[in-house]
Scaffold this motif. Structure first.
Motif, PDB file in Angstrom:
ATOM      1  N   GLY A  27      -4.230  33.960  13.280  1.00  0.00           N
ATOM      2  CA  GLY A  27      -3.850  35.062  12.386  1.00  0.00           C
ATOM      3  C   GLY A  27      -2.358  35.134  12.158  1.00  0.00           C
ATOM      4  N   GLN A  28      -1.585  34.321  12.852  1.00  0.00           N
ATOM      5  CA  GLN A  28      -0.139  34.303  12.619  1.00  0.00           C
ATOM      6  C   GLN A  28       0.243  32.996  11.938  1.00  0.00           C
ATOM      7  OE1 GLN A  28       2.310  35.262  15.886  1.00  0.00           O
ATOM      8  NE2 GLN A  28       1.610  37.382  15.886  1.00  0.00           N
ATOM      9  N   GLY A  29       1.388  33.019  11.272  1.00  0.00           N
ATOM     10  CA  GLY A  29       1.826  31.814  10.578  1.00  0.00           C
ATOM     11  C   GLY A  29       2.104  30.698  11.567  1.00  0.00           C
ATOM     12  N   TRP A  30       2.771  31.043  12.647  1.00  0.00           N
ATOM     13  CA  TRP A  30       3.145  30.051  13.645  1.00  0.00           C
ATOM     14  C   TRP A  30       2.085  30.052  14.743  1.00  0.00           C
ATOM     15  CZ3 TRP A  30       5.217  25.949  15.313  1.00  0.00           C
ATOM     16  CH2 TRP A  30       5.571  25.770  16.649  1.00  0.00           C
ATOM     17  N   SER A 166      18.237  20.326  10.964  1.00  0.00           N
ATOM     18  CA  SER A 166      17.784  21.718  10.977  1.00  0.00           C
ATOM     19  C   SER A 166      16.263  21.780  10.914  1.00  0.00           C
ATOM     20  CB  SER A 166      18.373  22.468   9.777  1.00  0.00           C
ATOM     21  OG  SER A 166      17.614  23.626   9.507  1.00  0.00           O
ATOM     22  N   HIS A 169      15.189  23.833   7.821  1.00  0.00           N
ATOM     23  CA  HIS A 169      15.222  23.016   6.607  1.00  0.00           C
ATOM     24  C   HIS A 169      14.003  22.091   6.524  1.00  0.00           C
ATOM     25  CE1 HIS A 169      18.925  24.615   5.433  1.00  0.00           C
ATOM     26  NE2 HIS A 169      19.736  23.578   5.538  1.00  0.00           N
ATOM     27  N   ASP A 172      11.180  24.262   5.208  1.00  0.00           N
ATOM     28  CA  ASP A 172      11.528  24.785   3.882  1.00  0.00           C
ATOM     29  C   ASP A 172      11.561  23.672   2.831  1.00  0.00           C
ATOM     30  OD1 ASP A 172      11.709  27.322   4.907  1.00  0.00           O
ATOM     31  OD2 ASP A 172      13.897  27.351   5.043  1.00  0.00           O
ATOM     32  N   ASN A 175       8.096  22.346   2.051  1.00  0.00           N
ATOM     33  CA  ASN A 175       7.366  23.298   1.207  1.00  0.00           C
ATOM     34  C   ASN A 175       7.893  23.305  -0.225  1.00  0.00           C
ATOM     35  OD1 ASN A 175       5.622  24.243   3.210  1.00  0.00           O
ATOM     36  ND2 ASN A 175       7.098  25.745   3.925  1.00  0.00           N
ATOM     37  N   TYR A 176       9.220  23.352  -0.338  1.00  0.00           N
ATOM     38  CA  TYR A 176       9.821  23.459  -1.668  1.00  0.00           C
ATOM     39  C   TYR A 176       9.589  22.181  -2.481  1.00  0.00           C
ATOM     40  CZ  TYR A 176      13.218  24.103  -5.355  1.00  0.00           C
ATOM     41  OH  TYR A 176      13.805  24.222  -6.586  1.00  0.00           O
ATOM     42  N   GLN A 179       6.217  21.717  -3.875  1.00  0.00           N
ATOM     43  CA  GLN A 179       5.915  22.386  -5.149  1.00  0.00           C
ATOM     44  C   GLN A 179       6.242  21.506  -6.345  1.00  0.00           C
ATOM     45  OE1 GLN A 179       7.517  26.378  -5.541  1.00  0.00           O
ATOM     46  NE2 GLN A 179       7.377  26.666  -3.338  1.00  0.00           N
ATOM     47  N   HIS A 258      25.099  26.016  15.452  1.00  0.00           N
ATOM     48  CA  HIS A 258      23.711  25.670  15.151  1.00  0.00           C
ATOM     49  C   HIS A 258      23.234  24.487  15.987  1.00  0.00           C
ATOM     50  CE1 HIS A 258      20.506  24.001  12.227  1.00  0.00           C
ATOM     51  NE2 HIS A 258      19.951  24.840  13.056  1.00  0.00           N
ATOM     52  N   LEU A 284      19.351  22.257  -0.579  1.00  0.00           N
ATOM     53  CA  LEU A 284      17.995  21.730  -0.430  1.00  0.00           C
ATOM     54  C   LEU A 284      17.326  21.598  -1.797  1.00  0.00           C
ATOM     55  CD1 LEU A 284      16.309  23.622   2.551  1.00  0.00           C
ATOM     56  CD2 LEU A 284      17.251  21.311   2.516  1.00  0.00           C
ATOM     57  N   GLU A 285      17.540  22.610  -2.640  1.00  0.00           N
ATOM     58  CA  GLU A 285      16.900  22.616  -3.953  1.00  0.00           C
ATOM     59  C   GLU A 285      17.386  21.428  -4.776  1.00  0.00           C
ATOM     60  OE1 GLU A 285      18.245  25.187  -2.402  1.00  0.00           O
ATOM     61  OE2 GLU A 285      16.742  26.794  -2.345  1.00  0.00           O
TER      62      GLU A 285
ATOM     63  N   GLY B 312      19.246  28.524  11.432  1.00  0.00           N
ATOM     64  CA  GLY B 312      20.511  27.876  11.747  1.00  0.00           C
ATOM     65  C   GLY B 312      21.025  27.071  10.567  1.00  0.00           C
ATOM     66  N   GLY B 313      20.179  26.184  10.047  1.00  0.00           N
ATOM     67  CA  GLY B 313      20.590  25.350   8.919  1.00  0.00           C
ATOM     68  C   GLY B 313      20.932  26.213   7.715  1.00  0.00           C
ATOM     69  N   VAL B 316      24.329  27.687   8.048  1.00  0.00           N
ATOM     70  CA  VAL B 316      25.371  26.733   7.643  1.00  0.00           C
ATOM     71  C   VAL B 316      25.478  26.718   6.118  1.00  0.00           C
ATOM     72  CG1 VAL B 316      26.024  24.297   7.609  1.00  0.00           C
ATOM     73  CG2 VAL B 316      25.043  25.287   9.697  1.00  0.00           C
ATOM     74  N   HIS B 388      14.430  35.508   4.786  1.00  0.00           N
ATOM     75  CA  HIS B 388      13.566  34.343   4.648  1.00  0.00           C
ATOM     76  C   HIS B 388      12.138  34.868   4.551  1.00  0.00           C
ATOM     77  CE1 HIS B 388      12.169  30.197   6.357  1.00  0.00           C
ATOM     78  NE2 HIS B 388      12.056  30.262   5.068  1.00  0.00           N
ATOM     79  N   ASP B 394       5.109  35.832   7.726  1.00  0.00           N
ATOM     80  CA  ASP B 394       4.293  35.334   8.832  1.00  0.00           C
ATOM     81  C   ASP B 394       4.317  36.268  10.037  1.00  0.00           C
ATOM     82  OD1 ASP B 394       3.496  33.158   7.450  1.00  0.00           O
ATOM     83  OD2 ASP B 394       4.911  31.761   8.361  1.00  0.00           O
ATOM     84  N   GLN B 397       2.419  39.657   8.405  1.00  0.00           N
ATOM     85  CA  GLN B 397       1.482  39.675   7.272  1.00  0.00           C
ATOM     86  C   GLN B 397       2.018  40.442   6.052  1.00  0.00           C
ATOM     87  OE1 GLN B 397      -1.681  38.009   7.498  1.00  0.00           O
ATOM     88  NE2 GLN B 397      -0.589  37.184   9.234  1.00  0.00           N
ATOM     89  N   TYR B 428       9.889  29.593   0.084  1.00  0.00           N
ATOM     90  CA  TYR B 428       9.578  28.203  -0.260  1.00  0.00           C
ATOM     91  C   TYR B 428       8.088  27.936  -0.332  1.00  0.00           C
ATOM     92  CZ  TYR B 428      14.529  27.483   0.620  1.00  0.00           C
ATOM     93  OH  TYR B 428      15.891  27.554   0.566  1.00  0.00           O
ATOM     94  N   ARG B 429       7.300  28.987  -0.112  1.00  0.00           N
ATOM     95  CA  ARG B 429       5.861  28.803  -0.223  1.00  0.00           C
ATOM     96  C   ARG B 429       5.354  29.611  -1.407  1.00  0.00           C
ATOM     97  NH1 ARG B 429       5.235  30.245   5.649  1.00  0.00           N
ATOM     98  NH2 ARG B 429       3.496  31.533   4.960  1.00  0.00           N
TER      99      ARG B 429
END
Lengths: 480, 480
Positions: A27-30, A166, A169, A172, A175-176, A179, A258, A284-285, B312-313, B316, B388, B394, B397, B428-429
């Motif tokens: 039930g949790q993301g992680w 990271s 990253h 992220d 996921n990005y 898409q 970091h 990242l984008e 962290g990332g 930065v 984020h 997550d 919910q 990112y999702r």
């Protein structure tokens, strides 16, 4: 290049031990490391290591690695930082050398205890010749091996690798970029780089048949000259796209807290990019945008673009954005202009580059004729099709966007004289029909392998970096 | 400043004539000039001018302006370019001096005929002392006067004015900025600037009580020194945010074929911005972002920001983005660090700036304590709350995002020591619950007047331009 064959085992394990495994919390993301690995469908054997449990999530637990009945291809450590030294000693005692330390709380804290602890585990790792990914990182994502330690992640495999200091990253970016239809061969989050550094992963990926493009997020590097040599070599066959974090003073301070790395100055890295030919990106984008271009487009002959769109002010913005990104927007040849004038009336249409041609954007057959004419112009190397969705939606209630999308995803390929083309769109209204048209356009083009970008500046940056790469490549070949 | 009182009449007309009016075509986005004006609810009298019709859309039509029974506050001309000279002569003959020429096909074509035609209408306009907006433009949008010549447009009025040489930009910017909750006092699309230029509109807006912030899209300008003098003066009380098109060579060529203007070089304009203190932006989107900050935030004491977020990332990246935009990301004072250490555990949290503090972002009461502590730090002038959404969604919910949004939209204001704060989010999702959370966050904050941005770079740019403006202002006051 000295590729470490053990990394192949580590990236495609048949046995995994999770030291400090805890029960999955649904039930949790992680889900916890164990939960992530199992949900992703890892087909090998998993050994939870936990001295206080006989069984975790239905799997028999072991008190330590030494008691596990077979060799472990990948040991994942997620005990508290103070317990990591003992866990590493257990690795050595059991003869298991491939380790991912998930745990944080080392050099990156900047505090005496953490720095000391990192020194201690570094000495242990070296004494036992351990191959350590981490600490302070998310570890490995290898879709083909059904291996991942984060959620969510696509089960599909692809041609792009991602090497990152990271962990945030890692998820992220996957996921990005996902898409945009980008799929990964391997993603490696390696945090503080205790023994394995970017250069080790690069050596591995250079020979990895699955990997065609390499993306990297770097904060620091242990052996700069080795990185330069490697990047310069690998980049010739596999484009390497690098996001370097911490190039400003504030960013460098953030890097220290970091991953405990030394960021290096902007001058040093500017020289690095200039000498290596690696592709430099600023976010990242942007890394995803540029990777998308490399994934789908062939070699352009130069950096001169034709922009086919509508709107005067936006044409000015398009030209400025292209020029700022490092592209050229040349005037078309008199021959091209004459040909276009044959079917484009002067009223309300400008055929100077950037083209502002409502009549063409509103009619697929004229659009086809225009693409054929423009793409044979010897002054043009690449094309940007710039779509104003608000206007396109108004002229034909959205249907015309669908027709244009299909044309651009299919036949346009045969009408562009083998010159790379991308699509950029802009949309300033929010009606549902526009949202639908936008999603449809984006999905249809990406499915067909046509790079598509929101806003011309993103398209311009992607094409400019593509042109940079092939220009460097050409110069290198001429000098060789 | 010599404000033209006739512009007030033009912007708040009680009578409008549409020369070249045609019937409304329902079901299309663009209704024609008459359709736009009527649908927007213009309360005055409208006179269609068309020698070939007795009636248009239920309104009595007139063969020319001379035959209309009363004076016209605003004549809108949309006949073909070749018929514009006669229409202007009709204006003079009927004593109507306020004119918007919608028609294109003049100097901007770059062709001999168009250039000649523009010269002809310029002479006519000058001989009759006409006040002409255009040609080649969309004209006026004045919500309070229920006046608009494009669709769609918000009927709500606001504090931001937009002066633009691009008609496309007029609609696009109004739509885009509208999504950020920005509403307009006046928008003026003036194209080729036959008689009325940016400086005339600026003089008008300087005295316009409704207008608090002025945004401009300029391609060329007739009287550069007048513009500089005016902008320098007006900018002291009403921030002027300028997007200058055509600062690259390619862009300058595009400007010539858009409004027939001379773009001027980058050096000239850099000096202009430096001397005037006007706020320089690089795109429509950036103009909206910056206007949003000016609309809602007070004067910051300097350019030093604290960034409160997770990752962290991304920390930065945040530091690099702030530094690149022109902000500083200083280390917090030892006192602040000590206070934060009182309730932020070291494991998994970094309280160095940018703060990477999951424990705080996950708990509103700790978040409140942290804001109070950080905002009294004498080294900090502004705050960025960096969310984020994937992670926040997550951990609870989506509910936690709603709680954070409400806190940031309401009480946070009382816990930030009167220092400006903005929110940036990244996501990112694409799950529906995330889309919902995003929309909710965005809407709740904007409704409360808290600037919110997708991605930290946009937030950083907005705050940097705000800091620039007030720093210039401070220097000017000190020198005065």
């Amino acid at each position: 290049m000295a590729r470490d064959p053990d990394l192949e085992v580590m990236f495609h394990p048949t046995t995994i031990a999770v030291v400090g495994a805890s029960r999955t919390k649904p039930g949790q993301g992680w889900l916890g490391l164990l939960g992530c690995i199992r949900r992703f469908g890892f087909p090998g054997r998993i050994y939870p290591i936990n001295p206080n449990a006989a069984e975790i999530d239905g799997l028999k637990a072991y008190p330590n690695l030494v008691s596990v009945p077979e060799p472990i291809d990948l040991v994942i450590i997620s005990v508290p930082a103070s317990a990591v030294p003992a866990a590493l000693k257990d690795c050595i005692a059991s003869g298991n050398k491939n380790v991912h330390i998930f745990t944080a709380g080392f050099k990156e804290t900047g505090e005496e205890e953490g720095v000391k602890l990192q020194k201690e585990i570094e000495e242990i790792a070296q004494s036992g010749s351990l191959r350590v990914v981490g600490p302070n990182c998310m570890g490995l994502y290898v879709p083909k091996a059904r291996l991942v330690t984060w959620t969510p992640a696509s089960a599909e495999s692809g041609a792009v690798a991602f090497v990152t200091q990271s962990g945030g990253h890692a998820g992220d970016f996957a996921n990005y970029a996902g898409q945009l239809g980008i799929r990964f061969s391997k993603a490696i989050s390696y945090g503080n780089a205790l023994t394995l550094d970017s250069t080790d992963f690069l050596e591995y990926l250079a020979d990895d048949a699955e990997t065609r493009i390499i993306t990297m997020y770097l904060e620091g590097v242990k052996n700069g000259s080795k990185l330069l040599r490697l990047v310069k070599e690998v980049n010739r066959t596999k484009p390497i796209i690098i996001l370097k974090g911490g190039l400003t003073e504030s960013g460098a301070r953030a890097v220290a807290s970091h991953t405990g790395s030394l960021a290096g100055g902007d001058n040093v890295w500017s020289a690095f990019f200039k000498q290596s030919g690696a592709v430099r990106v600023n976010s990242l984008e942007e890394m995803a945008d540029v990777a998308l271009a490399f994934l789908h487009l062939g070699r352009p002959q130069g950096r001169r673009v034709a922009i086919v769109g509508t709107g005067g002010g936006i044409g000015v913005a398009a030209a400025d954005a292209c020029a700022s990104a490092g592209l050229e927007v040349p005037a078309l040849t008199p021959h091209t202009l004459k040909e276009l004038r044959g079917f484009v009336p002067p009223a309300g249409n400008s055929i100077r580059n950037p083209l502002d041609v409502e009549v063409i954007l509103g009619d697929i057959s004229l659009f086809e004729r225009a693409l054929k004419v423009i793409s044979v112009d010897p002054l043009i190397d690449m094309l940007v099709i710039s779509l104003h969705l608000d206007w396109l939606c108004d002229i034909a209630q959205g249907d015309h966007i669908a027709k244009l999308a299909t044309y651009l995803a299919t036949s346009a390929r045969d009408h562009t004289n083998n010159k790379p083309y991308v699509v950029s769109w802009r949309c300033y209204r929010t009606e549902p029909k526009l949202e639908q048209a936008r999603t449809m356009l984006q999905e249809e083009l990406l499915r067909a392998g046509v790079p598509v970008y929101q806003g011309l500046p993103r398209a311009a940056t992607a094409l400019a970096r593509l042109a940079d790469y092939y220009q460097f490549d050409k110069q290198e070949r001429q000098q060789a």
